[in-house]
Design a protein around this motif. Structure first.
Motif, PDB file in Angstrom:
ATOM      1  N   THR A   1       0.958  -1.310  -0.132  1.00 25.10           N
ATOM      2  CA  THR A   1      -0.166  -0.091   0.170  1.00 25.10           C
ATOM      3  C   THR A   1       1.051   1.136   0.064  1.00 25.10           C
ATOM      4  OG1 THR A   1      -1.612  -1.188   1.335  1.00 25.10           O
ATOM      5  CG2 THR A   1      -1.664   1.007   1.319  1.00 25.10           C
TER       6      THR A   1
ATOM      7  N   ASN B   1       0.668   5.273   0.546  1.00 20.85           N
ATOM      8  CA  ASN B   1       0.004   6.536   1.034  1.00 20.85           C
ATOM      9  C   ASN B   1       0.831   7.747   0.759  1.00 20.85           C
ATOM     10  OD1 ASN B   1      -2.499   5.228   2.118  1.00 20.85           O
ATOM     11  ND2 ASN B   1      -1.038   4.270   3.627  1.00 20.85           N
ATOM     12  N   TRP B   2       0.048   8.664   0.225  1.00 18.38           N
ATOM     13  CA  TRP B   2       0.648  10.114   0.116  1.00 18.38           C
ATOM     14  C   TRP B   2       0.738  10.879   1.455  1.00 18.38           C
ATOM     15  CZ3 TRP B   2      -2.742  14.823  -1.497  1.00 18.38           C
ATOM     16  CH2 TRP B   2      -1.817  15.984  -1.705  1.00 18.38           C
ATOM     17  N   ARG B   3       1.920  11.426   1.714  1.00 19.21           N
ATOM     18  CA  ARG B   3       2.072  12.071   2.810  1.00 19.21           C
ATOM     19  C   ARG B   3       1.984  13.749   2.712  1.00 19.21           C
ATOM     20  NH1 ARG B   3       7.414   9.850   5.827  1.00 19.21           N
ATOM     21  NH2 ARG B   3       7.899  12.260   5.528  1.00 19.21           N
TER      22      ARG B   3
ATOM     23  N   PHE C   1       5.835   9.929  -0.208  1.00 15.91           N
ATOM     24  CA  PHE C   1       4.634   8.816  -0.095  1.00 15.91           C
ATOM     25  C   PHE C   1       5.436   7.965   0.958  1.00 15.91           C
ATOM     26  CE2 PHE C   1       4.201  10.795  -4.082  1.00 15.91           C
ATOM     27  CZ  PHE C   1       2.632  10.798  -4.096  1.00 15.91           C
ATOM     28  N   GLU C   2       4.460   7.104   1.730  1.00 14.07           N
ATOM     29  CA  GLU C   2       4.914   5.923   2.559  1.00 14.07           C
ATOM     30  C   GLU C   2       4.416   4.766   1.952  1.00 14.07           C
ATOM     31  OE1 GLU C   2       5.366   6.278   6.932  1.00 14.07           O
ATOM     32  OE2 GLU C   2       4.142   4.396   6.931  1.00 14.07           O
TER      33      GLU C   2
END
Length: 137
Positions: free
Chosen positions: A4, A6-8, A13-14
């Protein structure tokens, strides 16, 4: 296998793997490695796992393995890799060249999933050098 991302914020992104490990990526390369840098690191890491495992099974006295990975990219968008070179620096005592040559070849030709995947569209080359421990002491 799954992950997955995820945009920080900004272009940071992480990513989290299905096994629960996380890595940060940065399109600007200011806070973390870029996704393309991670591709190079993945190729070097995957192949290094193979080389170390094969050398250990051959009972070689290896104390260090470093993989320097260089990638050349296309000048046009998408700036895909056109050539990736993995250079192994194997350190140890009385490490036999035939075993290092075999380990690198087996990784390149058979075991490294990342390099084999890249090989479908990228020229992937390998080299190695052996540094005997204690020679410079």
């Amino acid at each position: 296998m799954h992950a997955t991302v995820n945009w920080r914020d900004g272009l940071v992104f992480e990513a989290k793997s299905g096994s629960g490990h996380a890595v940060t990526m940065d399109g600007n390369k200011t806070e973390a490695a870029s996704p393309m840098e991670l591709v190079l690191m993945a190729a070097g890491g995957c192949s290094s796992v193979d080389v170390v495992s094969i050398l250990e099974k051959a009972r070689q006295q290896v104390t260090g393995v470093q993989c320097e990975v260089k990638g050349e990219r296309a000048d046009t968008v998408p700036a895909v890799f056109t050539h990736v070179h993995l250079h192994f620096i194997v350190t140890g005592t009385d490490v036999a060249e035939k075993h290092v040559e075999r380990a690198v070849a087996l990784s390149a030709d058979k075991y490294c999933s990342v390099a084999k995947m890249l090989e479908a569209s990228v020229k992937v080359t390998h080299s190695y050098v052996i540094e005997n421990e204690g020679e410079n002491a």
